[in-house]
Motif scaffolding. Structure first.
Motif, PDB file in Angstrom:
ATOM      1  N   GLU A   1      17.759  58.092  -6.285  1.00 49.19           N
ATOM      2  CA  GLU A   1      16.937  57.386  -6.879  1.00 49.19           C
ATOM      3  C   GLU A   1      15.565  58.035  -7.332  1.00 49.19           C
ATOM      4  OE1 GLU A   1      17.850  54.570  -8.886  1.00 49.19           O
ATOM      5  OE2 GLU A   1      19.732  54.789  -8.083  1.00 49.19           O
ATOM      6  N   ASP A   2      14.847  58.461  -6.283  1.00 50.60           N
ATOM      7  CA  ASP A   2      13.748  59.368  -6.603  1.00 50.60           C
ATOM      8  C   ASP A   2      13.990  60.673  -7.441  1.00 50.60           C
ATOM      9  OD1 ASP A   2      12.429  57.855  -4.830  1.00 50.60           O
ATOM     10  OD2 ASP A   2      12.740  59.136  -2.898  1.00 50.60           O
ATOM     11  N   VAL A   3      15.040  61.180  -7.386  1.00 53.87           N
ATOM     12  CA  VAL A   3      15.834  62.422  -8.037  1.00 53.87           C
ATOM     13  C   VAL A   3      15.442  62.100  -9.688  1.00 53.87           C
ATOM     14  CG1 VAL A   3      17.305  64.214  -8.703  1.00 53.87           C
ATOM     15  CG2 VAL A   3      16.671  63.799  -6.197  1.00 53.87           C
ATOM     16  N   LYS A   4      16.193  60.810  -9.703  1.00 56.78           N
ATOM     17  CA  LYS A   4      16.472  60.177 -11.216  1.00 56.78           C
ATOM     18  C   LYS A   4      15.192  59.911 -11.877  1.00 56.78           C
ATOM     19  CE  LYS A   4      20.978  57.866 -10.593  1.00 56.78           C
ATOM     20  NZ  LYS A   4      21.705  56.703 -10.777  1.00 56.78           N
ATOM     21  N   THR A   5      14.284  59.254 -11.069  1.00 54.06           N
ATOM     22  CA  THR A   5      12.999  58.892 -11.570  1.00 54.06           C
ATOM     23  C   THR A   5      12.317  60.400 -12.162  1.00 54.06           C
ATOM     24  OG1 THR A   5      12.684  57.296 -10.033  1.00 54.06           O
ATOM     25  CG2 THR A   5      10.823  58.026 -11.010  1.00 54.06           C
ATOM     26  N   TYR A   6      12.214  61.473 -11.447  1.00 52.24           N
ATOM     27  CA  TYR A   6      11.642  62.767 -12.077  1.00 52.24           C
ATOM     28  C   TYR A   6      12.271  63.084 -13.021  1.00 52.24           C
ATOM     29  CZ  TYR A   6       8.267  62.803  -8.261  1.00 52.24           C
ATOM     30  OH  TYR A   6       7.346  62.587  -7.287  1.00 52.24           O
ATOM     31  N   ILE A   7      13.492  63.361 -13.132  1.00 54.45           N
ATOM     32  CA  ILE A   7      14.484  63.661 -14.353  1.00 54.45           C
ATOM     33  C   ILE A   7      14.193  62.786 -15.744  1.00 54.45           C
ATOM     34  CG2 ILE A   7      16.792  63.926 -15.176  1.00 54.45           C
ATOM     35  CD1 ILE A   7      17.593  64.621 -12.426  1.00 54.45           C
ATOM     36  N   GLU A   8      13.924  61.203 -15.208  1.00 57.55           N
ATOM     37  CA  GLU A   8      13.727  60.597 -16.621  1.00 57.55           C
ATOM     38  C   GLU A   8      12.371  60.936 -17.013  1.00 57.55           C
ATOM     39  OE1 GLU A   8      14.462  56.705 -14.792  1.00 57.55           O
ATOM     40  OE2 GLU A   8      16.458  56.900 -14.991  1.00 57.55           O
ATOM     41  N   LYS A   9      11.335  61.494 -16.225  1.00 56.58           N
ATOM     42  CA  LYS A   9      10.067  61.613 -16.567  1.00 56.58           C
ATOM     43  C   LYS A   9      10.128  63.255 -17.446  1.00 56.58           C
ATOM     44  CE  LYS A   9       7.707  58.910 -13.170  1.00 56.58           C
ATOM     45  NZ  LYS A   9       6.706  58.901 -12.117  1.00 56.58           N
ATOM     46  N   GLY A  10      11.107  63.781 -17.396  1.00 57.34           N
ATOM     47  CA  GLY A  10      11.284  65.140 -17.945  1.00 57.34           C
ATOM     48  C   GLY A  10      11.121  66.399 -17.075  1.00 57.34           C
ATOM     49  N   SER A  11      11.042  66.140 -15.657  1.00 63.98           N
ATOM     50  CA  SER A  11      10.916  66.920 -14.702  1.00 63.98           C
ATOM     51  C   SER A  11      12.042  67.506 -14.366  1.00 63.98           C
ATOM     52  CB  SER A  11      10.391  66.412 -13.450  1.00 63.98           C
ATOM     53  OG  SER A  11       8.813  65.891 -13.724  1.00 63.98           O
ATOM     54  N   GLN A  12      12.193  68.978 -13.725  1.00 58.36           N
ATOM     55  CA  GLN A  12      13.020  69.318 -13.254  1.00 58.36           C
ATOM     56  C   GLN A  12      13.587  68.726 -12.049  1.00 58.36           C
ATOM     57  OE1 GLN A  12      14.648  72.103 -14.099  1.00 58.36           O
ATOM     58  NE2 GLN A  12      13.565  73.595 -14.975  1.00 58.36           N
ATOM     59  N   PRO A  13      14.899  68.392 -11.601  1.00 59.31           N
ATOM     60  CA  PRO A  13      15.205  67.900 -10.349  1.00 59.31           C
ATOM     61  C   PRO A  13      14.580  68.320  -9.191  1.00 59.31           C
ATOM     62  CG  PRO A  13      17.004  68.230 -11.658  1.00 59.31           C
ATOM     63  CD  PRO A  13      16.085  69.181 -12.234  1.00 59.31           C
ATOM     64  N   PRO A  14      13.657  67.402  -8.416  1.00 60.83           N
ATOM     65  CA  PRO A  14      13.194  68.145  -7.097  1.00 60.83           C
ATOM     66  C   PRO A  14      14.204  67.914  -6.071  1.00 60.83           C
ATOM     67  CG  PRO A  14      12.516  65.369  -7.535  1.00 60.83           C
ATOM     68  CD  PRO A  14      13.407  66.131  -8.720  1.00 60.83           C
ATOM     69  N   LEU A  15      13.895  68.634  -5.217  1.00 66.36           N
ATOM     70  CA  LEU A  15      14.581  68.867  -3.894  1.00 66.36           C
ATOM     71  C   LEU A  15      14.595  67.412  -2.838  1.00 66.36           C
ATOM     72  CD1 LEU A  15      16.500  70.567  -2.211  1.00 66.36           C
ATOM     73  CD2 LEU A  15      14.522  71.671  -0.993  1.00 66.36           C
ATOM     74  N   MET A  16      15.803  67.005  -2.729  1.00 68.97           N
ATOM     75  CA  MET A  16      16.004  66.118  -1.589  1.00 68.97           C
ATOM     76  C   MET A  16      15.559  66.661  -0.261  1.00 68.97           C
ATOM     77  SD  MET A  16      19.022  63.632  -3.130  1.00 68.97           S
ATOM     78  CE  MET A  16      19.043  62.625  -1.302  1.00 68.97           C
ATOM     79  N   GLU A  17      14.873  65.931   0.569  1.00 67.90           N
ATOM     80  CA  GLU A  17      14.516  66.335   1.888  1.00 67.90           C
ATOM     81  C   GLU A  17      15.743  66.596   2.680  1.00 67.90           C
ATOM     82  OE1 GLU A  17      12.117  64.391   5.487  1.00 67.90           O
ATOM     83  OE2 GLU A  17      10.878  64.408   3.527  1.00 67.90           O
ATOM     84  N   GLU A  18      16.724  65.921   2.559  1.00 69.93           N
ATOM     85  CA  GLU A  18      18.045  66.022   3.514  1.00 69.93           C
ATOM     86  C   GLU A  18      18.683  67.472   3.261  1.00 69.93           C
ATOM     87  OE1 GLU A  18      22.032  64.173   2.813  1.00 69.93           O
ATOM     88  OE2 GLU A  18      20.670  62.968   1.578  1.00 69.93           O
ATOM     89  N   TYR A  19      18.271  67.991   2.088  1.00 67.15           N
ATOM     90  CA  TYR A  19      18.983  69.508   1.713  1.00 67.15           C
ATOM     91  C   TYR A  19      18.039  70.569   2.099  1.00 67.15           C
ATOM     92  CZ  TYR A  19      22.758  66.822  -0.157  1.00 67.15           C
ATOM     93  OH  TYR A  19      23.937  65.953  -0.477  1.00 67.15           O
ATOM     94  N   ALA A  20      16.651  70.209   2.249  1.00 65.54           N
ATOM     95  CA  ALA A  20      15.869  71.403   2.319  1.00 65.54           C
ATOM     96  C   ALA A  20      16.007  72.297   3.444  1.00 65.54           C
ATOM     97  CB  ALA A  20      14.361  70.793   2.434  1.00 65.54           C
TER      98      ALA A  20
END
Length: 136
Positions: free
Chosen positions: A56-75
């Motif tokens: 959901e956090d990723v979707k929020t950034y994408i909806e604002k026109g940002s690149q998809p940010p990294l989810m912490e669990e994959y970092a």
């Protein structure tokens, strides 16, 4: 604040674009088909400081026109690379692989035959591509 990054390189009918906003850096591979570029593959290069907790956090950034940010669990432990400029990024291309380096360190390898992205910023396989473990 991180400056926007946009660099590209091409070979034959293929174009590789590295694009970064203030949150993350991604690479995109396009093929020119009938005078139109079609995306073949994308790959996560690194976070520029931000990680998020959920889809959901990723979707929020994408909806604002940002690149998809990294989810912490994959970092991975090297996922965050701050204060990058376009001169810190390089692309090398051949018919076997595409490699994107960050400050002269290979961070993303795209297996061109299978169009699989392997990233050193990713700790486990998933929506950001495949974890780049030792030599692939």
């Amino acid at each position: 604040m991180n400056e926007e990054i946009y660099i590209s390189d091409s070979f034959g009918d293929f174009n590789v674009v590295v694009e970064g906003d203030e949150h993350s850096l991604w690479a995109y591979v396009f093929e020119n088909v009938n005078e139109e570029y079609q995306i073949l593959c994308d790959g996560f290069i690194c976070s520029r400081g931000l990680t998020v907790q959920s889809n959901e956090d990723v979707k929020t950034y994408i909806e604002k026109g940002s690149q998809p940010p990294l989810m912490e669990e994959y970092a991975s432990t090297v996922a965050i690379q701050e204060n990058l400029s376009p001169t810190d990024i390089s692309i090398s291309i051949n018919m076997v692989e595409i490699v994107v380096e960050v400050k002269s360190v290979p961070f993303l390898k795209i297996d061109f035959e299978h169009l699989k992205p392997y990233s050193k910023a990713v700790s486990k396989d998933g929506p950001y591509g495949f974890a780049w473990r030792e030599e692939i």
